[in-house]
Design an enzyme around this catalytic site. Structure first.
Site, PDB file in Angstrom:
ATOM      1  CB  SER A  10      -0.906   0.050   1.250  1.00 35.69           C
ATOM      2  OG  SER A  10      -0.636  -0.716   2.280  1.00 35.69           O
ATOM      3  CD  GLU A 188       2.603   9.505  -3.883  1.00 38.62           C
ATOM      4  OE1 GLU A 188       1.984   9.013  -4.653  1.00 38.62           O
ATOM      5  OE2 GLU A 188       2.476  10.528  -3.397  1.00 38.62           O
ATOM      6  CG  ASN A 189       7.081   6.720  -4.573  1.00 43.19           C
ATOM      7  OD1 ASN A 189       6.191   5.975  -4.935  1.00 43.19           O
ATOM      8  ND2 ASN A 189       7.265   8.232  -5.073  1.00 43.19           N
ATOM      9  NE  ARG A 190       6.732   0.601   1.344  1.00 44.17           N
ATOM     10  CZ  ARG A 190       5.490   0.395   1.245  1.00 44.17           C
ATOM     11  NH1 ARG A 190       4.737   1.382   1.118  1.00 44.17           N
ATOM     12  NH2 ARG A 190       4.859  -0.607   0.982  1.00 44.17           N
ATOM     13  CG  LEU A 191      11.496   8.578  -0.700  1.00 45.37           C
ATOM     14  CD1 LEU A 191      11.360   9.576  -1.706  1.00 45.37           C
ATOM     15  CD2 LEU A 191      12.818   8.120  -0.082  1.00 45.37           C
TER      16      LEU A 191
END
Ligand code: FMN
Length: 211
Positions: A10, A188-191
Site C-alpha cells: 500500500s 509515498e514511495n517509501r520515503l
C-alpha cells in the site's frame, strides 16, 4: 495456502510530517497524535506493543493498553508476576510501539519503567468493571493452567465466598519514562518522514532519520 503476501503493497499518502510542526516536547507531540488517532476513530488507539528483555537478553513483546500519559511518561497496568512483570523486575528497560493504521503513523518509545504507587493502581483498579476486577484477581497471568474451566471455577468460587474485590498485591501499574521517542509518518514511495527525539540532560534533541 495463504495469498501471495510478497505482492501486497500500500502507498501511504495521507499526510506528512515536517520539522516546523513538531512540538519541542515529544509528550505533547505524542498527545497530539493520540488525539488525532482517537478523532479518526482508529480501533484501539491506545493499544501499544510493549517489548521487554529477559536475563538471557531475549526480547519478548505483547500488546497492552495505554491508560494515561503525562509529563512523567506513559502508563499501563498489568500483573506484576506475569512474564512481562518478571522481566521488568530484573530489567526495567522497555520499548513501546503504536501503529495507527488509518493514519499511516507509527510511534516508538524507549525508556525505563517504574511501578506506579499503590494509590494510583488502586484508583485505576476500582474504575474497572467488577467482572474485570475479578478476572485480574483470579488469573495467575502467564502461568500454565489446565483448562478454561480452571478460570471459570476460580471466578465462581470467588463470587460464592463473597470475597472483597480489592487490588491484588501482584497487580498494578507501570510508567515508562521516555529517553527516546520516534514519530513516523508514512509517505509515498517509501520515503517516509521520521523524527527521533533524544533526551540530553533536561532537553530534547530532534533529528530526522532516513526511512
Ligand atoms: C488489545 C489488547 C489489549 C491488552 N491489554 C492488556 C493490558 O492492558 N494489560 C495486560 O496485562 N495485558 C493486556 N493484554 C494481554 C497481553 O497482550 C498479554 O497476553 C498478557 O499481558 C500476558 O503477557 P506476558 O505473558 O508477556 O506477561 C492485551 C492484549 C490485547 C490484544
Amino acid at each position: 495456502m495463504i495469498p501471495d503476501i510478497s505482492a501486497l503493497h500500500s502507498e501511504y499518502r495521507k499526510s506528512k510530517l515536517s520539522e516546523g510542526e513538531l512540538h519541542e516536547n515529544p509528550i505533547y507531540q505524542f498527545e497530539k497524535w493520540l488525539t488525532d488517532a482517537i478523532d479518526a476513530k482508529v480501533k484501539e488507539p491506545t493499544a501499544m506493543t510493549l517489548a521487554t528483555v529477559n536475563e538471557n537478553n531475549q526480547p519478548s513483546a505483547r500488546i497492552v493498553l495505554l491508560k494515561f500519559v503525562n509529563e512523567k511518561g506513559l502508563a499501563f497496568f498489568t500483573n506484576y508476576q506475569s512474564r512481562k512483570g518478571n522481566e521488568l523486575n530484573k530489567n526495567p528497560k522497555a520499548a513501546l510501539v503504536f501503529f495507527w493504521t488509518e493514519l499511516e503513523r507509527q510511534v516508538r518509545v524507549e525508556g525505563k519503567v517504574s511501578k506506579l504507587s499503590r494509590k494510583i493502581s488502586n484508583e485505576y483498579f476500582n474504575l474497572r468493571p467488577k467482572e474485570s476486577r475479578i478476572s485480574a484477581i483470579i488469573s495467575p497471568q502467564s502461568q500454565p493452567i489446565p483448562n478454561r474451566q480452571f478460570l471459570e471455577n476460580r471466578v465462581a468460587e470467588y463470587l460464592k465466598n463473597n470475597n472483597e474485590i480489592i487490588t491484588p498485591e501482584n497487580w498494578g501499574g507501570y510508567i515508562l519514562t521516555p529517553r527516546t521517542f520516534e514519530f513516523w509518518q508514512g509517505r509515498e514511495n517509501r520515503l517516509h518522514d521520521r523524527f527521533l527525539y533524544k533526551k540530553i540532560g533536561k532537553r530534547w534533541k530532534i533529528s530526522r532519520l532516513a526511512p
